[in-house]
Design a protein around this motif. Structure first.
Motif, PDB file in Angstrom:
ATOM      1  N   GLY A  34       0.862  -1.259  -0.082  1.00 13.71           N
ATOM      2  CA  GLY A  34       0.002  -0.099   0.108  1.00 13.71           C
ATOM      3  C   GLY A  34       0.853   0.950  -0.147  1.00 13.71           C
ATOM      4  O   GLY A  34       0.426   2.335   0.155  1.00 13.71           O
ATOM      5  N   GLY A  35       2.150   1.213  -0.038  1.00 15.95           N
ATOM      6  CA  GLY A  35       2.904   2.058  -0.325  1.00 15.95           C
ATOM      7  C   GLY A  35       3.712   2.859   0.858  1.00 15.95           C
ATOM      8  O   GLY A  35       4.444   3.679   0.875  1.00 15.95           O
ATOM      9  N   CYS A  36       3.484   2.238   1.932  1.00 11.71           N
ATOM     10  CA  CYS A  36       4.124   2.761   3.156  1.00 11.71           C
ATOM     11  C   CYS A  36       5.311   1.610   3.774  1.00 11.71           C
ATOM     12  O   CYS A  36       5.168   0.525   3.450  1.00 11.71           O
ATOM     13  CB  CYS A  36       3.173   2.543   4.545  1.00 11.71           C
ATOM     14  N   PRO A  37       6.567   2.063   4.142  1.00 11.13           N
ATOM     15  CA  PRO A  37       6.641   3.400   4.316  1.00 11.13           C
ATOM     16  C   PRO A  37       6.923   4.339   3.054  1.00 11.13           C
ATOM     17  O   PRO A  37       7.737   5.463   2.980  1.00 11.13           O
ATOM     18  CB  PRO A  37       7.958   3.414   5.538  1.00 11.13           C
ATOM     19  N   ALA A  38       7.373   3.700   2.056  1.00 10.46           N
ATOM     20  CA  ALA A  38       8.230   3.991   0.836  1.00 10.46           C
ATOM     21  C   ALA A  38       7.838   5.299   0.193  1.00 10.46           C
ATOM     22  O   ALA A  38       8.342   6.325   0.012  1.00 10.46           O
ATOM     23  CB  ALA A  38       8.364   3.038  -0.371  1.00 10.46           C
ATOM     24  N   ILE A  39       6.485   5.435  -0.036  1.00  5.28           N
ATOM     25  CA  ILE A  39       5.881   6.764  -0.584  1.00  5.28           C
ATOM     26  C   ILE A  39       5.996   8.054   0.244  1.00  5.28           C
ATOM     27  O   ILE A  39       6.476   8.959  -0.349  1.00  5.28           O
ATOM     28  CB  ILE A  39       4.250   6.688  -1.289  1.00  5.28           C
ATOM     29  N   PRO A  40       5.282   8.116   1.558  1.00  6.13           N
ATOM     30  CA  PRO A  40       5.777   9.137   2.317  1.00  6.13           C
ATOM     31  C   PRO A  40       7.070   9.267   2.342  1.00  6.13           C
ATOM     32  O   PRO A  40       7.353  10.550   2.211  1.00  6.13           O
ATOM     33  CB  PRO A  40       5.253   8.522   3.663  1.00  6.13           C
ATOM     34  N   ILE A  41       7.992   8.316   2.501  1.00  7.26           N
ATOM     35  CA  ILE A  41       9.493   8.884   2.377  1.00  7.26           C
ATOM     36  C   ILE A  41      10.034   9.464   1.298  1.00  7.26           C
ATOM     37  O   ILE A  41      10.782  10.335   1.335  1.00  7.26           O
ATOM     38  CB  ILE A  41      10.398   7.604   2.845  1.00  7.26           C
ATOM     39  N   ALA A  42       9.605   8.945   0.138  1.00  7.52           N
ATOM     40  CA  ALA A  42       9.641   9.445  -1.127  1.00  7.52           C
ATOM     41  C   ALA A  42       9.055  11.052  -1.325  1.00  7.52           C
ATOM     42  O   ALA A  42       9.771  11.649  -1.684  1.00  7.52           O
ATOM     43  CB  ALA A  42       9.123   8.509  -2.215  1.00  7.52           C
ATOM     44  N   CYS A  43       8.135  11.163  -0.833  1.00  9.39           N
ATOM     45  CA  CYS A  43       7.297  12.456  -0.845  1.00  9.39           C
ATOM     46  C   CYS A  43       7.981  13.472  -0.068  1.00  9.39           C
ATOM     47  O   CYS A  43       8.653  14.457  -0.381  1.00  9.39           O
ATOM     48  CB  CYS A  43       5.846  12.551  -0.274  1.00  9.39           C
ATOM     49  N   ALA A  44       8.826  13.109   0.996  1.00 13.22           N
ATOM     50  CA  ALA A  44       9.431  13.966   1.813  1.00 13.22           C
ATOM     51  C   ALA A  44      10.910  14.240   1.389  1.00 13.22           C
ATOM     52  O   ALA A  44      11.617  15.320   1.520  1.00 13.22           O
ATOM     53  CB  ALA A  44       9.774  13.319   3.194  1.00 13.22           C
ATOM     54  N   LEU A  45      11.625  13.219   0.704  1.00 11.97           N
ATOM     55  CA  LEU A  45      12.982  13.402   0.102  1.00 11.97           C
ATOM     56  C   LEU A  45      12.974  14.141  -1.350  1.00 11.97           C
ATOM     57  O   LEU A  45      14.051  14.432  -1.842  1.00 11.97           O
ATOM     58  CB  LEU A  45      13.524  12.154  -0.066  1.00 11.97           C
ATOM     59  N   THR A  46      11.674  13.962  -1.927  1.00 12.83           N
ATOM     60  CA  THR A  46      11.957  14.717  -3.328  1.00 12.83           C
ATOM     61  C   THR A  46      12.529  16.054  -3.552  1.00 12.83           C
ATOM     62  O   THR A  46      13.146  16.270  -4.630  1.00 12.83           O
ATOM     63  CB  THR A  46      10.300  14.643  -4.046  1.00 12.83           C
ATOM     64  N   ASP A  47      12.371  16.955  -2.647  1.00 13.28           N
ATOM     65  CA  ASP A  47      13.160  18.201  -2.697  1.00 13.28           C
ATOM     66  C   ASP A  47      14.466  18.321  -2.501  1.00 13.28           C
ATOM     67  O   ASP A  47      15.126  19.069  -2.982  1.00 13.28           O
ATOM     68  CB  ASP A  47      12.401  19.428  -1.870  1.00 13.28           C
ATOM     69  N   MET A  48      14.949  16.975  -2.055  1.00  9.17           N
ATOM     70  CA  MET A  48      16.517  17.059  -1.892  1.00  9.17           C
ATOM     71  C   MET A  48      17.129  16.316  -3.372  1.00  9.17           C
ATOM     72  O   MET A  48      16.714  15.352  -3.778  1.00  9.17           O
ATOM     73  CB  MET A  48      16.805  16.009  -0.688  1.00  9.17           C
ATOM     74  N   THR A  49      18.158  17.084  -3.410  1.00 10.56           N
ATOM     75  CA  THR A  49      19.095  16.257  -4.651  1.00 10.56           C
ATOM     76  C   THR A  49      19.478  14.797  -4.465  1.00 10.56           C
ATOM     77  O   THR A  49      19.869  14.579  -3.271  1.00 10.56           O
ATOM     78  CB  THR A  49      20.099  17.249  -5.528  1.00 10.56           C
ATOM     79  N   GLY A  50      19.441  14.086  -5.527  1.00  9.47           N
ATOM     80  CA  GLY A  50      20.215  12.903  -5.388  1.00  9.47           C
ATOM     81  C   GLY A  50      19.656  11.651  -4.730  1.00  9.47           C
ATOM     82  O   GLY A  50      19.996  10.744  -4.405  1.00  9.47           O
TER      83      GLY A  50
END
Length: 202
Positions: A84-100
């Protein structure tokens, strides 16, 4: 627009979740899109336990986000059995503004992999969905991985077996566990020489 008791409950739960794990406004927007999509797909595909829907923000979103504090420097994440996307999607949402940054979601169930692809598209999160079995992914050439996660997927012993190829190359394993964690650690120690520490959930 969503009317009725459910929306009110979810708003209060969202406020509680964001108090526990504060994020930027951009991340909040992405998480909101993820939650909307999850509720939509949940009507046809069982992605999360129905009993946890009223506390979706705290039980799933904040529970996922709290892992970021345990590995603040991590940029490359691999999540086994993303479902269902947890924890990966919330983590990806939070990291998207960081480079790399990149979060790899491994999910062999076709319907769930389709949901995850749509979640990545809708949220704009920097993530890659791999529709394959965890065992197969181990052999895939992912450049370098900082963290491997798995939530409600398998006993710790099995997770160690599956994550070894990544851990051997320097990744750490972050595996959310319930009250049986001590027993799982004891059992795992019979097969693996592990360096483990536990962190209390928020």
């Amino acid at each position: 627009s969503k009317a009725g008791q459910g929306a009110i409950d979810l708003d209060a739960d969202k406020a509680r979740a964001l108090q526990l794990t504060p994020v930027s406004r951009e991340t909040q927007t992405r998480l909101g899109k993820f939650v909307e999509l999850l509720l939509l797909w949940q009507q046809k595909t069982n992605l999360i336990s129905p009993s946890t829907i009223p506390s979706l923000w705290t039980r799933h979103v904040a529970d996922s986000l709290q892992l970021l504090e345990l590995a603040p420097q991590a940029r490359a994440w691999v999540d086994f059995g993303s479902g269902g996307g947890c924890p990966a999607i919330p983590i990806a949402c939070a990291l998207t503004d960081m480079t790399g940054t990149n979060v790899h979601l491994i999910e062999s169930n076709g319907k769930k992999a389709a949901f995850l692809r749509e979640a990545v598209r809708v949220t704009g999160a920097r993530a890659t969905v791999h529709a394959e079995r965890v065992e197969k992914f181990k052999l895939a050439p992912v450049e370098s991985v900082d963290v491997v996660t798995a939530r409600a997927l398998a006993p710790l012993k099995t997770l160690c077996d599956q994550a070894f190829a990544l851990v051997e190359k320097g990744a750490i394993g972050l595996f959310p566990k319930g009250q049986d964690v001590a027993a799982e650690l004891t059992d795992t120690a019979k097969y693996w020489n592990i360096e483990a520490s536990t962190a209390a959930s928020k």
